[in-house]
Design an enzyme around this catalytic site. Structure first.
Site, PDB file in Angstrom:
ATOM      1  N   ASP A  98       0.909  -1.229   0.071  1.00  0.00           N
ATOM      2  CA  ASP A  98       0.134   0.076   0.013  1.00  0.00           C
ATOM      3  C   ASP A  98       0.909   1.238  -0.116  1.00  0.00           C
ATOM      4  O   ASP A  98       0.192   2.381   0.040  1.00  0.00           O
ATOM      5  CB  ASP A  98      -0.952  -0.103   1.192  1.00  0.00           C
ATOM      6  CG  ASP A  98      -0.287  -0.154   2.557  1.00  0.00           C
ATOM      7  OD1 ASP A  98       0.501   0.731   2.931  1.00  0.00           O
ATOM      8  OD2 ASP A  98      -0.414  -1.297   3.248  1.00  0.00           O
ATOM      9  N   GLU A 118       7.660  -6.236  -2.896  1.00  0.00           N
ATOM     10  CA  GLU A 118       6.501  -6.541  -2.550  1.00  0.00           C
ATOM     11  C   GLU A 118       6.212  -7.800  -3.639  1.00  0.00           C
ATOM     12  O   GLU A 118       6.682  -7.550  -4.817  1.00  0.00           O
ATOM     13  CB  GLU A 118       5.531  -5.211  -2.903  1.00  0.00           C
ATOM     14  CG  GLU A 118       3.796  -5.590  -3.331  1.00  0.00           C
ATOM     15  CD  GLU A 118       3.286  -6.324  -2.186  1.00  0.00           C
ATOM     16  OE1 GLU A 118       3.084  -5.724  -1.037  1.00  0.00           O
ATOM     17  OE2 GLU A 118       2.751  -7.452  -2.630  1.00  0.00           O
ATOM     18  N   ASP A 167       6.607  -5.884   6.508  1.00  0.00           N
ATOM     19  CA  ASP A 167       5.026  -5.200   6.620  1.00  0.00           C
ATOM     20  C   ASP A 167       4.377  -6.124   5.844  1.00  0.00           C
ATOM     21  O   ASP A 167       4.028  -6.121   4.812  1.00  0.00           O
ATOM     22  CB  ASP A 167       5.051  -3.668   5.973  1.00  0.00           C
ATOM     23  CG  ASP A 167       3.605  -3.329   5.731  1.00  0.00           C
ATOM     24  OD1 ASP A 167       2.558  -3.773   6.757  1.00  0.00           O
ATOM     25  OD2 ASP A 167       3.180  -2.472   5.115  1.00  0.00           O
ATOM     26  N   SER A 168       4.135  -7.331   6.629  1.00  0.00           N
ATOM     27  CA  SER A 168       3.685  -8.437   5.518  1.00  0.00           C
ATOM     28  C   SER A 168       1.859  -8.569   6.163  1.00  0.00           C
ATOM     29  O   SER A 168       1.588  -7.820   6.927  1.00  0.00           O
ATOM     30  CB  SER A 168       4.130  -9.726   6.377  1.00  0.00           C
ATOM     31  OG  SER A 168       3.626  -9.934   7.564  1.00  0.00           O
ATOM     32  N   PRO A 174       0.678 -16.119   0.779  1.00  0.00           N
ATOM     33  CA  PRO A 174       2.024 -16.108   0.505  1.00  0.00           C
ATOM     34  C   PRO A 174       2.867 -15.220   1.425  1.00  0.00           C
ATOM     35  O   PRO A 174       4.090 -15.273   1.566  1.00  0.00           O
ATOM     36  CB  PRO A 174       2.136 -14.799  -0.571  1.00  0.00           C
ATOM     37  CG  PRO A 174       0.591 -14.235  -0.597  1.00  0.00           C
ATOM     38  CD  PRO A 174      -0.227 -15.256  -0.143  1.00  0.00           C
TER      39      PRO A 174
END
Ligand code: SAM
Length: 286
Positions: A98, A118, A167-168, A174
């Site tokens: 994001d 990402e 930042d998962s 995944p």
């Protein structure tokens, strides 16, 4: 609005996002509009306009970030490590599609390189276009977008980054391996000898096993490990944890904090490591 996944439903003429928070708990958000809905090879993506939280990014039915409370999480996961490392030059973000974390990190002039790994380019594309309240107009030349699996990426890096921010998404799909010890071993190797990392470690109320296990993994690898907390209304239970692993630095330098924040201030930085009694007790057992 039709052909949407089952978590977006019309009830009495109104659209609702019904999020499975846990087995016996669902949270519903009344929706004004579906801004965009798309499937990628990794997940089902939606940007919805909600009544109470403004625009929200939803991945596989789980709210990831919103216009109203996204800054709390993004500031807490970014400014805390950047105010502990005295000279962060190279920062790696894993996940973070994001762009909210990259936006916070880019506020630090001393940071020279921000690599964002990402797995799903669709998250970045949709958020840049339709969620500017979170992503901002992120066109900083220091930010490099790398569309790869973060797990594979860190396997090949050694002694390079000052700060790594994980930042998962939640530990499903995944992101499962982003919570495993082997991943943190690779993170440890990818950091410089005085580097530090932070990851989101889920709800200390609802996912206490994840918070505890993350701390255990990090504690076994790093010289210093510590959990800190905040409140994010749209996350399960509203109470959220982060875990820090540091090879050297432990002290927070509140004076390093940049001015342009909405949630974090010098006092929040100084007190976020103070844990409530039940959590302190639970974490001491790990
Ligand atoms: N703040 C959010 C939260 O805690 O719910 C997380 C935000 S961010 C959108 C999470 C990102 O991690 C997603 O965009 C997802 O595509 C990405 N992601 C999941 N697994 C990944 C992996 N193995 N490598 C890199 N990125 C991954």
């Amino acid at each position: 609005m039709s052909n949407y996944p089952e978590y977006l439903q019309k009830i009495n003429g109104e659209w609702w996002l019904i999020e499975d928070e846990r087995e016996n708990m669902k949270v519903s958000y009344r929706i004004k509009d579906v801004i965009i809905s798309e499937s990628s090879p990794f997940q089902q993506l939606m940007i919805l306009d909600s009544y109470d939280f403004g625009r929200m990014l939803v991945l596989d039915g789980a709210v990831q970030t919103t216009s109203i409370d996204g800054h709390i999480y993004n500031e807490m996961i970014s400014h805390v490590p950047l105010c502990i490392h005295p000279n962060p030059k190279r920062v790696l973000i894993i996940g973070g599609g994001d762009c909210g974390v990259a936006r916070e990190v880019a506020k630090y002039d001393q940071v020279e390189q921000i690599d964002m790994v990402e797995i799903d380019e669709a998250v970045v594309r949709l958020c840049k276009e339709h969620l500017p309240e979170v992503s901002g107009n992120l066109s900083d030349p220091r930010v490099h977008f790398i569309y790869k699996d973060g797990i594979q990426f860190v396997k090949e890096v050694e002694d390079f980054y000052d700060v790594i921010i994980v930042d998962s998404s939640d530990p499903v799909g995944p992101a499962v391996q982003l919570f495993e010890k082997s991943f943190y071993e690779n993170i440890h190797r990818a950091l410089k000898t005085d580097g530090l990392m932070v990851c989101q470690s889920q709800s200390p109320l609802f996912h206490q096993h994840v918070t505890k296990q993350t701390l255990t993994h990090i504690d076994q690898l790093f010289e210093h490990s510590q959990v800190y907390i905040t409140t994010v209304p749209t996350y399960p239970g509203g109470f959220w944890s982060f875990t820090l692993g540091s090879k050297k630095y432990t002290e927070v330098y509140p004076q390093s904090l940049v001015k342009q924040t909405q949630f974090v201030n010098q006092e929040v930085l100084q007190h976020c490591f103070e844990l409530p009694e039940f959590l302190r007790r639970e974490l001491q057992k790990t």
